[in-house]
Enzyme design. Structure first.
Site, short mmCIF file in Angstrom:
data_model
loop_
_atom_site.label_atom_id
_atom_site.label_comp_id
_atom_site.label_asym_id
_atom_site.label_seq_id
_atom_site.Cartn_x
_atom_site.Cartn_y
_atom_site.Cartn_z
N HIS A 252 0.84 -1.20 0.00
CA HIS A 252 0.00 0.00 0.00
C HIS A 252 0.88 1.26 0.00
CE1 HIS A 252 -3.62 2.37 1.40
NE2 HIS A 252 -2.64 3.17 1.79
N GLU A 253 1.85 1.30 0.91
CA GLU A 253 2.70 2.51 1.02
C GLU A 253 3.57 2.69 -0.22
OE1 GLU A 253 2.38 4.82 3.24
OE2 GLU A 253 0.89 3.68 4.35
N HIS A 256 1.75 4.25 -3.10
CA HIS A 256 1.63 5.71 -3.03
C HIS A 256 2.81 6.37 -3.73
CE1 HIS A 256 -1.94 6.13 -0.70
NE2 HIS A 256 -1.46 5.72 0.46
N HIS A 262 -5.60 6.91 -2.63
CA HIS A 262 -6.49 5.92 -2.03
C HIS A 262 -7.65 5.59 -2.97
CE1 HIS A 262 -5.03 6.86 2.27
NE2 HIS A 262 -4.38 5.83 1.75
N CYS A 263 -8.04 4.34 -2.93
CA CYS A 263 -9.12 3.86 -3.79
C CYS A 263 -10.45 4.05 -3.07
CB CYS A 263 -8.89 2.38 -4.09
SG CYS A 263 -10.10 1.68 -5.20
ZN LIG Z 1 -2.48 5.20 2.23
ZN LIG Z 2 -8.49 0.10 -6.03
#
Ligand SMILES: [Zn+2]
Ligand SMILES: [Zn+2]
Length: 338
Positions: A252-253, A256, A262-263
């Site tokens: 996740h990080e 970015h 963000h989704c």
């Molecule tokens: Zn995030």
């Molecule tokens: Zn997504």
């Protein structure tokens, strides 16, 4: 009946992926393969004109309702109840300035950071390296751990009973350590962190422009809060649990740092999370919109990537995830021996 209603995905969810509806004659919508409902937008953004490439891409990013789900309404304490984020469609992603892995900056570096607590277990680090290399399709290197305790402000958090370090100052420190061939540098620590005085804590923080991020595994331990510093004593079950959570926050990080926001469209690895339960409920996989962004940036073979992730999830008993990866692989490569 509108095409978007057939499988329960509305126009916004299809637009997010960078797809457009095709005009189909008569009732064909009821009988055609799902991916024939849509066509790929922004073909010009790719270096290839190969028809097979776009056929395979379309198949991979057409949302299958048995595998992908629209983002559910947030609960009172969930991320989206506190943060009014607009989301980022694939078209918007194409327009922003972003980092693309290219020589000389193609390598992901993982840097274990130590403050007051035990270092990240070596077993976990090695598995994170393997997972990241498959997830992004890029070389990943683990750097020697460093202790920067004396350079980073810290505080006692009375709510959690933990010592926390200032994640913003850590990011500034990481900028100075960025290797010349790094696509990005990701710091990993077992110490709890805060991003600014008014916040209780943060799982991770990243700076796209500076190619740096830092994330903490402290809150993923069952012993979290039992002591001021985090001692890592984990049995096999907790190790698998820690691995799953660590893979999630790491990927996740790092996403970015590709410029991905963000989704807000699907249940997805790139959903924001405000607390541990929300982080745990966030899936390990990416939705088709986020997958398309990452694929555009890293240019991996989508099926090969799922094959590797499926093997990893099965080998390391990453609960729940291996079933999803296996079904996804079956959908994309039905003739595989899976
Ligand atoms: Zn995030
Ligand atoms: Zn997504």
């Amino acid at each position: 009946m509108a095409v978007s209603d057939v499988y329960g995905f509305n126009d916004k969810l299809i637009e997010a992926i960078g797809l457009q509806k095709r005009k189909l004659p008569g009732n064909e919508v009821q009988v055609v393969k799902r991916e024939r409902l849509y066509s790929i937008k922004h073909k010009d953004a790719y270096c290839t004109k190969d028809r097979a490439f776009f056929r395979d891409l379309l198949k991979a990013v057409t949302p299958d309702p048995t595998l992908f789900m629209a983002k559910q309404a947030p609960g009172d304490y969930d991320w989206m109840s506190f943060h009014n984020e607009p989301g980022q469609t694939f078209s918007e992603f194409l327009r922003i300035p972003k980092n693309i892995p290219a020589l000389p900056r193609k390598k992901i570096y993982l840097l274990p950071l130590v403050f007051f607590e035990d270092p990240v277990p070596k077993d976990i680090l090695r598995l994170l390296r393997t997972y990241a290399s498959m997830f992004f399709g890029l070389p990943v290197k683990i750097l020697k751990p460093i202790n920067i305790k004396s350079q980073i402000p810290y505080r006692d958090n009375h709510l959690s009973g933990t010592v926390q370090v200032d994640a913003g100052v850590i990011l500034k420190k990481l900028e100075l350590l960025l290797p010349a061939d790094a696509f990005c540098l990701a710091g990993i620590t077992m110490c709890d962190m805060y991003p600014r005085d008014s916040w209780n804590f943060v799982f991770g923080l990243a700076n796209l422009i500076k190619r740096c991020g830092v994330y903490s595994l402290a809150r993923y331990l069952s012993t979290f809060g039992d002591q001021k510093t985090t001692q890592v004593k984990v049995d096999r079950d907790s190790l698998n649990n820690l691995l799953m959570r660590s893979c999630k926050v790491m990927c996740h990080e790092i996403c970015h740092m590709f410029g991905m926001k963000h989704c807000v469209y699907y249940e997805c690895l790139m959903n924001g999370s405000n607390h541990l339960k929300e982080a745990d409920e966030r899936p390990l996989h990416m939705c088709p919109a986020c997958l398309r962004k990452l694929h555009f940036s890293c240019q991996f073979d989508i099926v090969e990537r799922y094959r590797a992730l499926t093997d990893f999830a099965e080998k390391h008993e990453v609960n729940k995830a291996h079933d999803w990866f296996r079904r996804r692989l079956k959908q994309l490569a039905p003739y595989d021996e899976v």
